[in-house]
Design a protein around this motif. Structure first.
Motif, short mmCIF file in Angstrom:
data_model
loop_
_atom_site.label_atom_id
_atom_site.label_comp_id
_atom_site.label_asym_id
_atom_site.label_seq_id
_atom_site.Cartn_x
_atom_site.Cartn_y
_atom_site.Cartn_z
N LYS A 269 0.80 -1.23 0.00
CA LYS A 269 0.00 0.00 0.00
C LYS A 269 0.83 1.28 0.00
N PHE A 270 2.10 1.19 0.35
CA PHE A 270 2.93 2.40 0.47
C PHE A 270 4.27 2.22 -0.23
N LYS A 271 4.78 3.36 -0.71
CA LYS A 271 6.11 3.38 -1.32
C LYS A 271 6.96 4.41 -0.59
N VAL A 272 8.26 4.20 -0.59
CA VAL A 272 9.18 5.17 0.01
C VAL A 272 8.97 6.53 -0.66
N GLY A 273 8.91 7.57 0.17
CA GLY A 273 8.75 8.93 -0.35
C GLY A 273 7.33 9.44 -0.27
N GLN A 274 6.36 8.52 -0.11
CA GLN A 274 4.96 8.95 -0.01
C GLN A 274 4.65 9.54 1.37
N LEU A 275 3.65 10.39 1.41
CA LEU A 275 3.15 10.88 2.69
C LEU A 275 2.32 9.78 3.36
N ALA A 276 2.33 9.78 4.68
CA ALA A 276 1.58 8.75 5.41
C ALA A 276 1.17 9.29 6.77
N GLY A 277 0.13 8.70 7.34
CA GLY A 277 -0.35 9.14 8.64
C GLY A 277 -0.63 7.97 9.56
N ILE A 278 -0.55 8.24 10.87
CA ILE A 278 -0.95 7.25 11.88
C ILE A 278 -1.81 7.96 12.91
N GLY A 279 -2.92 7.31 13.26
CA GLY A 279 -3.84 7.89 14.22
C GLY A 279 -3.71 7.25 15.59
N CYS A 280 -4.83 6.95 16.21
CA CYS A 280 -4.85 6.54 17.61
C CYS A 280 -4.51 5.07 17.85
N LEU A 281 -4.52 4.26 16.79
CA LEU A 281 -4.24 2.84 17.03
C LEU A 281 -3.27 2.29 15.98
N VAL A 282 -2.43 1.36 16.40
CA VAL A 282 -1.43 0.77 15.49
C VAL A 282 -1.62 -0.73 15.33
N ASP A 283 -2.61 -1.30 16.02
CA ASP A 283 -2.87 -2.74 15.84
C ASP A 283 -4.18 -3.09 16.53
N SER A 284 -4.69 -4.28 16.18
CA SER A 284 -5.88 -4.83 16.83
C SER A 284 -5.83 -6.33 16.55
N CYS A 285 -6.82 -7.09 17.04
CA CYS A 285 -6.72 -8.55 16.89
C CYS A 285 -6.95 -9.00 15.45
N ARG A 286 -7.69 -8.20 14.68
CA ARG A 286 -7.99 -8.46 13.26
C ARG A 286 -8.87 -9.69 13.04
N GLU A 287 -9.35 -10.30 14.11
CA GLU A 287 -10.11 -11.54 13.98
C GLU A 287 -11.55 -11.43 14.48
N CYS A 288 -11.79 -10.49 15.37
CA CYS A 288 -13.14 -10.40 15.94
C CYS A 288 -14.09 -9.76 14.93
N ASP A 289 -15.39 -9.84 15.22
CA ASP A 289 -16.39 -9.28 14.31
C ASP A 289 -16.15 -7.80 14.04
N ASN A 290 -15.81 -7.05 15.09
CA ASN A 290 -15.59 -5.62 14.91
C ASN A 290 -14.42 -5.35 13.97
N CYS A 291 -13.31 -6.07 14.19
CA CYS A 291 -12.14 -5.87 13.32
C CYS A 291 -12.48 -6.22 11.87
N LYS A 292 -13.21 -7.32 11.70
CA LYS A 292 -13.57 -7.74 10.34
C LYS A 292 -14.45 -6.71 9.65
N GLU A 293 -15.21 -5.96 10.44
CA GLU A 293 -16.07 -4.92 9.85
C GLU A 293 -15.36 -3.58 9.72
N GLY A 294 -14.06 -3.56 10.05
CA GLY A 294 -13.35 -2.29 9.97
C GLY A 294 -13.62 -1.37 11.14
N LEU A 295 -14.09 -1.96 12.22
CA LEU A 295 -14.33 -1.18 13.44
C LEU A 295 -13.26 -1.55 14.47
N GLU A 296 -11.99 -1.41 14.02
CA GLU A 296 -10.88 -1.83 14.88
C GLU A 296 -10.85 -1.07 16.20
#
Lengths: 347, 347
Positions: free
Chosen positions: A78-105
């Motif tokens: 998704k990213f290449k060196v030199g591109q702008l990028a941002g990070i918000g309030c979270l850097v990880d989640s379980c990615r397996e629960c219903d919420n994570c699967k719906e993009g509600l990390e």
């Protein structure tokens, strides 16, 4: 591993000072970012001073991060060196629960990993935030940032922006809706801009007359001085939606009266004392009180794209890293229009 | 005018006794009804004993009324003499405000007129309820009643039925939803029947193990004993919707924890003490607490038709008019399955 300059609080009682931390070398799906700007959120102060009682020291706050990609792992797509990028309030989640699967990390059933003061899922330690020169995160938790807007104004979108955008979208605020925004701080000023951009009629609710001119400059159509009965009486039963951004103690019932039938008040600030709410105040008029917490990764990207398209950024005051402790004191007095953003080149 | 036998409380401290009141002669749009059955709602008791501090004595309670039309005014188009008819919690409203125009007369901005202890809009006095032989009301506030179901079981639909039907419909409860019903009384037992009929998976939440068998007979799929951690732990974050019918003081937060992401708890009972709610309990999981008050006239008719179609009535214990004071005492102990209904032929 790479040594990275940062600013940290070593204890709850000491000011933030320069510190050095180790960032991991990018793993196959990691993006390494040189941080250019980092917004200053009230949560940073709460955490640095251990006001929520859960701080692991030393702590490096900051979760409104924009910068430039300096390295990517082998599998990053998704990213290449030199591109702008941002990070918000979270850097990880379980990615397996219903919420994570719906993009509600942000509502991850197993607990999201905060950008600072969080526990890495792989047990490798504590997360350190954006008051630093560099950060490494999984590409799924990194956002694309436009180069068409000033970066310092984009940074606060990653927390203040998404925190107000998400409830406005979830409750389908739009044309024809009467929206009250309670509190004109970092969150409130984004609430006004976003709700107005969505076509709603926006009223700033404030106990401070000095906010009227500012609120209208930001896009509010009306202003109600909440200490003046002559102004609050006409808005009894008036609002379809109130965005309550206040995190100091206040009487929710005073604002519930301003909701129309089926009206919703969404709280994004958390006052220290529980609100006392008689059920009658909800039953009369089928009213709701709800809460909302930042936003998931897909919605955060949607919000950034929306703000780029509608030319919305945060109103900021750029500071040097060394001014952070002074900035905290000014933030406590509400003396900021409307977000401090650290120019990380000053570290 | 016509003299009508009734049962009234003359003061907050005295039992209900026989009394005589004057009903108006039917005006052009009025329907006169001989009352056959009247349900006994907890509000009747609150009002008879002036527990809400607003009772005008003498008061004739009763707002779950079914009977037969005995006369109609010249302009009445909806009812004919001899037909069955019902009256619920309100007999008038302003008919001009936005809520009235939308058929949400229960939220009338100018104040609905309660079936008893209400002020007639034309200044003609106080309204008297269904503990009487006869009642007169504008046809717009009179409901059609089926002759395919037992009348005594229909009567409580006019309050307990619509109070639970309305929020289930408004929040679009249906197949695939997990619904918790809190409290198994007059309201709760209707909540279980209605939510189950709409296709939801229904769980009765109760602190009394003796309710399990009954709840399941009424249609609940599951039962959670709220005093048993072993049973409450598995329903953490479980329910999409909780119908909270309890009007005694209780901790809302205990049940908020059982809501899933985006979950809603709707309160139809009003505990005496305001609930204390920390905003964090709503913010985590984007949860809502809402209230709901009976239903408007169109929705009440819709509910009656729905119950006729799905063969739903209230489970009742029929009493004589003279047993009303004893019934109040038993109601206070929860000793009724699940609604007392007065056979008005006994007056």
């Amino acid at each position: 591993m790479s040594k990275t300059k940062a600013y940290a609080a070593q204890t709850a009682a000491t000011p933030l000072e320069e510190w050095s931390l180790e960032r991991r070398a990018p793993k196959p799906h990691d993006v390494q970012i040189e941080i250019l700007y980092c917004g200053v959120c009230h949560s940073d102060l709460h955490t640095a001073r251990n006001e929520w009682g859960n701080t692991i020291f030393p702590v490096v706050p900051g979760h409104e991060i924009v910068g430039r990609v300096t390295a990517v792992g082998d599998h990053v797509s998704k990213f290449k060196v030199g591109q702008l990028a941002g990070i918000g309030c979270l850097v990880d989640s379980c990615r397996e629960c219903d919420n994570c699967k719906e993009g509600l990390e942000q509502y991850c059933s197993n607990g999201m990993v905060g950008t600072y003061n969080g526990q890495e899922k792989d047990g490798s330690g504590i997360t350190y935030g954006g008051y630093s020169k560099q950060i490494v995160a999984h590409e799924d938790f990194v956002l694309h940032i436009t180069d068409k807007q000033p970066l310092e104004g984009i940074a606060p979108l990653l927390c203040a922006g998404i925190t107000t955008y998400s409830p406005l979208k979830h409750w389908k605020v739009g044309k024809g809706d009467k929206v009250g925004v309670l509190g004109l701080g970092g969150l409130g000023h984004m609430g006004v801009k976003l709700a107005a951009s969505m076509g709603a009629e926006v009223t700033m609710l404030s106990h401070s007359p000095s906010k009227e001119a500012d609120a209208k400059k930001l896009g509010a159509h009306k202003f109600v001085l909440t200490s003046d009965k002559g102004q609050t009486k006409p808005v009894k039963g008036y609002f379809d939606f109130i965005l309550n951004t206040v995190s100091a103690d206040h009487d929710y019932n005073f604002y519930l009266r301003m909701l129309s039938t089926n009206g919703v008040m969404v709280c994004v600030g958390a006052p220290p004392t529980p609100a006392k709410i008689p059920a009658f105040n909800l039953i009369g008029g089928r009213k709701s009180i709800a809460g909302s917490n930042i936003g998931g990764l897909p919605e955060t990207q949607e919000m950034l794209d929306y703000c780029a398209e509608h030319n919305i950024v945060s109103d900021v005051e750029v500071i040097k890293m060394s001014e952070i402790n002074e900035a905290y004191e000014r933030m406590l007095k509400g003396d900021v229009k409307y977000r401090f953003v650290i120019d990380m080149s000053t570290l």
